[in-house]
Motif scaffolding. Structure first.
Motif, PDB file in Angstrom:
ATOM      1  N   THR A 244       0.809  -1.216   0.000  1.00 55.69           N
ATOM      2  CA  THR A 244       0.000   0.000   0.000  1.00 55.69           C
ATOM      3  C   THR A 244       0.841   1.263   0.000  1.00 55.69           C
ATOM      4  O   THR A 244       0.332   2.344  -0.260  1.00 55.69           O
ATOM      5  CB  THR A 244      -0.919   0.053   1.233  1.00 55.69           C
ATOM      6  OG1 THR A 244      -0.108   0.185   2.412  1.00 55.69           O
ATOM      7  CG2 THR A 244      -1.774  -1.203   1.346  1.00 55.69           C
ATOM      8  N   GLY A 245       2.135   1.141   0.351  1.00 52.08           N
ATOM      9  CA  GLY A 245       2.972   2.328   0.472  1.00 52.08           C
ATOM     10  C   GLY A 245       2.834   3.009   1.813  1.00 52.08           C
ATOM     11  O   GLY A 245       3.375   4.096   2.022  1.00 52.08           O
ATOM     12  N   LEU A 246       2.105   2.387   2.754  1.00 50.30           N
ATOM     13  CA  LEU A 246       2.000   2.896   4.117  1.00 50.30           C
ATOM     14  C   LEU A 246       3.021   2.146   4.960  1.00 50.30           C
ATOM     15  O   LEU A 246       2.820   0.975   5.300  1.00 50.30           O
ATOM     16  CB  LEU A 246       0.585   2.710   4.671  1.00 50.30           C
ATOM     17  CG  LEU A 246      -0.528   3.414   3.888  1.00 50.30           C
ATOM     18  CD1 LEU A 246      -1.868   3.221   4.585  1.00 50.30           C
ATOM     19  CD2 LEU A 246      -0.234   4.898   3.725  1.00 50.30           C
ATOM     20  N   ILE A 247       4.121   2.794   5.279  1.00 53.03           N
ATOM     21  CA  ILE A 247       5.246   2.149   5.933  1.00 53.03           C
ATOM     22  C   ILE A 247       4.877   1.723   7.355  1.00 53.03           C
ATOM     23  O   ILE A 247       4.310   2.499   8.118  1.00 53.03           O
ATOM     24  CB  ILE A 247       6.465   3.095   5.960  1.00 53.03           C
ATOM     25  CG1 ILE A 247       6.816   3.540   4.535  1.00 53.03           C
ATOM     26  CG2 ILE A 247       7.658   2.430   6.635  1.00 53.03           C
ATOM     27  CD1 ILE A 247       7.085   2.415   3.571  1.00 53.03           C
TER      28      ILE A 247
ATOM     29  N   SER B 110       8.455  -5.256   1.545  1.00 49.34           N
ATOM     30  CA  SER B 110       8.966  -4.100   0.817  1.00 49.34           C
ATOM     31  C   SER B 110      10.079  -3.473   1.641  1.00 49.34           C
ATOM     32  O   SER B 110       9.862  -3.034   2.771  1.00 49.34           O
ATOM     33  CB  SER B 110       7.845  -3.081   0.583  1.00 49.34           C
ATOM     34  OG  SER B 110       8.362  -1.881   0.042  1.00 49.34           O
ATOM     35  N   VAL B 111      11.287  -3.446   1.072  1.00 48.20           N
ATOM     36  CA  VAL B 111      12.459  -2.881   1.734  1.00 48.20           C
ATOM     37  C   VAL B 111      12.891  -1.654   0.941  1.00 48.20           C
ATOM     38  O   VAL B 111      13.408  -1.776  -0.167  1.00 48.20           O
ATOM     39  CB  VAL B 111      13.613  -3.905   1.812  1.00 48.20           C
ATOM     40  CG1 VAL B 111      14.828  -3.297   2.514  1.00 48.20           C
ATOM     41  CG2 VAL B 111      13.159  -5.168   2.531  1.00 48.20           C
TER      42      VAL B 111
ATOM     43  N   LEU C 227       0.429  -6.701   1.476  1.00 47.10           N
ATOM     44  CA  LEU C 227      -0.971  -6.398   1.740  1.00 47.10           C
ATOM     45  C   LEU C 227      -1.780  -7.681   1.876  1.00 47.10           C
ATOM     46  O   LEU C 227      -1.618  -8.626   1.095  1.00 47.10           O
ATOM     47  CB  LEU C 227      -1.520  -5.558   0.574  1.00 47.10           C
ATOM     48  CG  LEU C 227      -3.016  -5.260   0.532  1.00 47.10           C
ATOM     49  CD1 LEU C 227      -3.397  -4.326   1.670  1.00 47.10           C
ATOM     50  CD2 LEU C 227      -3.384  -4.646  -0.816  1.00 47.10           C
ATOM     51  N   ARG C 228      -2.655  -7.719   2.877  1.00 42.47           N
ATOM     52  CA  ARG C 228      -3.625  -8.793   2.999  1.00 42.47           C
ATOM     53  C   ARG C 228      -4.938  -8.329   2.379  1.00 42.47           C
ATOM     54  O   ARG C 228      -5.286  -7.156   2.461  1.00 42.47           O
ATOM     55  CB  ARG C 228      -3.842  -9.162   4.472  1.00 42.47           C
ATOM     56  CG  ARG C 228      -2.625  -9.831   5.109  1.00 42.47           C
ATOM     57  CD  ARG C 228      -2.854 -10.096   6.575  1.00 42.47           C
ATOM     58  NE  ARG C 228      -3.010  -8.865   7.330  1.00 42.47           N
ATOM     59  CZ  ARG C 228      -2.861  -8.777   8.649  1.00 42.47           C
ATOM     60  NH1 ARG C 228      -2.565  -9.849   9.347  1.00 42.47           N
ATOM     61  NH2 ARG C 228      -3.024  -7.616   9.276  1.00 42.47           N
ATOM     62  N   LEU C 229      -5.676  -9.241   1.786  1.00 40.99           N
ATOM     63  CA  LEU C 229      -6.905  -8.854   1.092  1.00 40.99           C
ATOM     64  C   LEU C 229      -7.939  -8.252   2.037  1.00 40.99           C
ATOM     65  O   LEU C 229      -8.832  -7.535   1.608  1.00 40.99           O
ATOM     66  CB  LEU C 229      -7.498 -10.063   0.364  1.00 40.99           C
ATOM     67  CG  LEU C 229      -6.695 -10.571  -0.839  1.00 40.99           C
ATOM     68  CD1 LEU C 229      -7.381 -11.776  -1.450  1.00 40.99           C
ATOM     69  CD2 LEU C 229      -6.528  -9.469  -1.880  1.00 40.99           C
TER      70      LEU C 229
ATOM     71  N   LEU D 187      -1.851   1.223  -4.881  1.00 44.18           N
ATOM     72  CA  LEU D 187      -1.298  -0.078  -5.222  1.00 44.18           C
ATOM     73  C   LEU D 187       0.181   0.054  -5.563  1.00 44.18           C
ATOM     74  O   LEU D 187       0.549   0.692  -6.541  1.00 44.18           O
ATOM     75  CB  LEU D 187      -2.063  -0.691  -6.401  1.00 44.18           C
ATOM     76  CG  LEU D 187      -3.528  -1.051  -6.118  1.00 44.18           C
ATOM     77  CD1 LEU D 187      -4.190  -1.545  -7.398  1.00 44.18           C
ATOM     78  CD2 LEU D 187      -3.636  -2.100  -5.027  1.00 44.18           C
ATOM     79  N   VAL D 188       1.030  -0.560  -4.743  1.00 44.68           N
ATOM     80  CA  VAL D 188       2.480  -0.509  -4.913  1.00 44.68           C
ATOM     81  C   VAL D 188       2.987  -1.937  -5.073  1.00 44.68           C
ATOM     82  O   VAL D 188       2.701  -2.796  -4.235  1.00 44.68           O
ATOM     83  CB  VAL D 188       3.161   0.159  -3.699  1.00 44.68           C
ATOM     84  CG1 VAL D 188       4.674   0.181  -3.863  1.00 44.68           C
ATOM     85  CG2 VAL D 188       2.625   1.572  -3.501  1.00 44.68           C
TER      86      VAL D 188
END
Length: 219
Positions: A3-6, A42-43, A87-89, A97-98
């Motif tokens: 999501t791009g939300l760290i 995501s790193v 991301l979980r559904l 969307l990332v």
């Protein structure tokens, strides 16, 4: 998919490599519980697969392609890294969307206060600019951000205090590199439109063109 939300930041412990790729070790205490071999994380905006879990450290395989197309290869031990699990559904999609597939590397060109926030301007490879639009989405080091302005080969984003607190952007100085992932939907639209830098290139078979839209009564 992300999501791009760290979720938080970790620290690079070591990066060991050879002719076939590298192993990246990250100290990430808050990710350890529930993270298992084979998970995607995501790193700094790069989707990597967990190949080792030991103590508070996660280890990832990093391909030569990833090292060449992101800034991970230039990181030094102790560097802070933005982290987000896949991301979980059932999750809310609070960012955009990332994929974690970095499109290119930019450089921070300007940084200045903007009220309580900070304005950042990023110098960007020219080939990525068609996919970056004002009020659209972009991911910097894996962080979902809204584009404020676009001019030439630069775009600007506004960073609120919470984002600075939760991510590594506060450590990024002018001239530092950042991983850029442009909007996924924009890339697919450009592909369907037959977008390309060669103006004389004929549209691919089946591509949506202005002529096709006009012939169908959309223009």
């Amino acid at each position: 998919m992300f999501t791009g939300l760290i979720e938080g930041t970790g620290r690079l412990e070591k990066l060991t490599g050879g002719a076939q790729g590298a192993l990246l070790s990250v100290k990430a205490p808050f990710l350890i519980e529930g993270t298992k071999l084979g998970d995607s994380v995501s790193v700094n905006g790069v989707c990597l697969t967990v190949v080792g879990v030991k103590g508070q450290t996660l280890t990832f395989d990093v391909s030569l392609e990833t090292l060449s197309s992101s800034n991970l290869g230039s990181m030094r031990p102790g560097a802070a890294l933005n982290l987000e699990r896949a991301l979980r559904l059932s999750d809310r999609l609070g960012g955009h969307l990332v994929t974690g597939h970095v499109d290119g590397i930019g450089k921070l060109a300007r940084r200045e206060p903007a009220g309580a926030s900070i304005l950042l301007a990023v110098e960007t490879p020219a080939e990525l600019m068609p996919f970056i639009v004002e009020k659209g989405s972009v991911a910097l080091n894996g962080i979902s951000l809204t584009v404020n302005k676009v001019h030439g080969t630069r775009f600007e984003v506004n960073i609120i205090p919470h984002t600075f607190k939760m991510t590594t952007l506060n450590d990024v100085a002018i001239g530092d590199t950042v991983n850029i992932e442009t909007d996924l939907i924009g890339k697919y639209v450009a592909r369907l439109m037959g977008f390309g830098s060669d103006k004389d290139r004929k549209p691919e078979k089946g591509a949506i063109t202005m002529e096709l839209l006009a012939s169908k009564g959309f223009l």
